[in-house]
Design a protein around this motif. Structure first.
Motif, mmCIF file in Angstrom:
data_model
loop_
_atom_site.group_PDB
_atom_site.id
_atom_site.type_symbol
_atom_site.label_atom_id
_atom_site.label_comp_id
_atom_site.label_asym_id
_atom_site.label_seq_id
_atom_site.Cartn_x
_atom_site.Cartn_y
_atom_site.Cartn_z
ATOM 1 N N THR A 1 -7.437 5.066 1.295
ATOM 2 C CA THR A 1 -6.674 6.327 1.203
ATOM 3 C C THR A 1 -5.899 6.801 2.445
ATOM 4 O O THR A 1 -5.048 7.695 2.589
ATOM 5 N N THR A 2 -6.111 6.029 3.630
ATOM 6 C CA THR A 2 -5.676 6.477 4.686
ATOM 7 C C THR A 2 -5.265 4.982 5.425
ATOM 8 O O THR A 2 -5.810 3.917 5.037
ATOM 9 N N TRP B 1 1.065 -1.284 -0.069
ATOM 10 C CA TRP B 1 -0.038 0.043 -0.032
ATOM 11 C C TRP B 1 0.989 1.228 0.008
ATOM 12 O O TRP B 1 0.548 2.292 -0.890
ATOM 13 N N GLU C 1 -4.119 -2.485 -7.910
ATOM 14 C CA GLU C 1 -5.308 -2.138 -7.514
ATOM 15 C C GLU C 1 -6.458 -3.218 -7.843
ATOM 16 O O GLU C 1 -7.211 -3.502 -6.986
ATOM 17 N N GLU D 1 -8.261 3.273 7.114
ATOM 18 C CA GLU D 1 -9.076 2.629 6.068
ATOM 19 C C GLU D 1 -8.286 1.118 5.694
ATOM 20 O O GLU D 1 -9.002 0.146 5.407
ATOM 21 N N SER E 1 0.943 4.092 -2.791
ATOM 22 C CA SER E 1 0.678 5.559 -2.547
ATOM 23 C C SER E 1 1.665 6.284 -2.882
ATOM 24 O O SER E 1 1.316 7.526 -2.901
#
Length: 282
Positions: free
Chosen positions: A69-70, A40, A59, A73, A44
């Motif tokens: 996104t965080t 991740w 993805e 999450e 990112s």
């Protein structure tokens, strides 16, 4: 995340070796979390090696529902991804399998206990015990490093208060209307006796408590019975944070307790097909 060591009368990986699989689960979980977090972070970043749009890309291959996104999450995404793996371990062994009811895939009680508590908490969901050749269904059991909770969850009419009565009858009060229902202590006391007797038979000295859990309702009670806690809406947050704060590793006495309990749990299963692959990867 807590470990699902028994789901009613389903075949459980933990039954075959209760001293091995709790530690193995923690190891697998940590390894896979580390890998996912690394991927991740790479995705990112501005590293173009991970920015593919075809079906081989990160993805579509790992983050099938979109990339978190965080990190918060990502943690929830990871927990949701682990849930089917936990159900798999709780419904099959290397040689046996039980037919998993799809209802458990969306069971909020299961997800609550498995996703909100530490790895060292071992959960038995409505276990069915085998006593003198007769099956007896028990309440949920949460076996943590300090002892065992026999848990009854109360969900009544929204906005209702719960009034603790005697050992047989409790009350719900809503819009000034009071109605009675069977006391949760009836099944809790039965479960408590079953657990106590099994542990005593195996010389396992481990504390046992009864817990009435009603996070969405206020519980009104004059006193709490011996070795019993009532956790309503007012007490819930403090209790929840206290439970999550346990930092103790899994203890030997804890594993001895689950070995005893699992040895007296009923299992309904069939032999697995020889071509049914067993894959421990998450």
């Amino acid at each position: 995340m807590a470990q699902l060591i028994k789901l009613q009368d389903y075949a459980s990986r933990y039954e075959t070796d209760p001293f091995r699989y709790p530690a193995q689960f923690i190891r697998l979980k940590k390894e896979n979390w580390k890998k996912m977090k690394h991927l991740w972070r790479e995705y990112s970043s501005e590293n173009p090696r991970y920015h593919y749009t075809n079906e081989q890309g990160l993805e579509s291959f790992i983050f099938k529902d979109g990339v978190p996104t965080t990190e918060l999450e990502l943690k929830q995404y990871f927990l949701d991804g682990m849930f089917p793996f936990q159900l798999k371990w709780a419904s099959r062994t290397i040689r046996e399998m039980s037919f998993l009811d799809d209802i458990y895939k969306e069971d909020e009680t299961l997800k609550y206990f498995l996703q909100r508590f530490p790895d060292t908490f071992l959960f038995m969901y409505a276990p069915i015990f085998r006593l003198k050749q007769a099956p007896v269904e028990g309440d949920h059991l949460l076996i943590h490093p300090q002892g065992i909770y026999c848990i009854k969850i109360l969900e009544r009419e929204q906005g209702a208060d719960i009034i603790a009565g005697d050992d047989r009858t409790w009350y719900q009060e809503h819009n000034l209307i009071r109605s009675e229902f069977l006391s949760p202590l009836v099944s809790l006391k039965r479960t408590y006796r079953i657990v106590r007797n099994i542990l005593q038979a195996y010389d396992v000295d481990f504390p046992i408590k009864q817990l009435v859990l009603a996070p969405n309702h206020n519980i009104k009670a004059q006193t709490e019975p011996y070795l019993t806690e009532f956790i309503g809406a007012e007490e819930y947050q403090q209790w929840f944070e206290h439970m999550r704060s346990y930092l103790s590793p899994i203890k030997s006495i804890q594993l001895k307790a689950i070995r005893a309990l699992l040895s007296h749990s009923q299992t309904t299963s069939v032999k697995r097909p020889e071509w049914d692959d067993d894959d421990d990867m998450i």
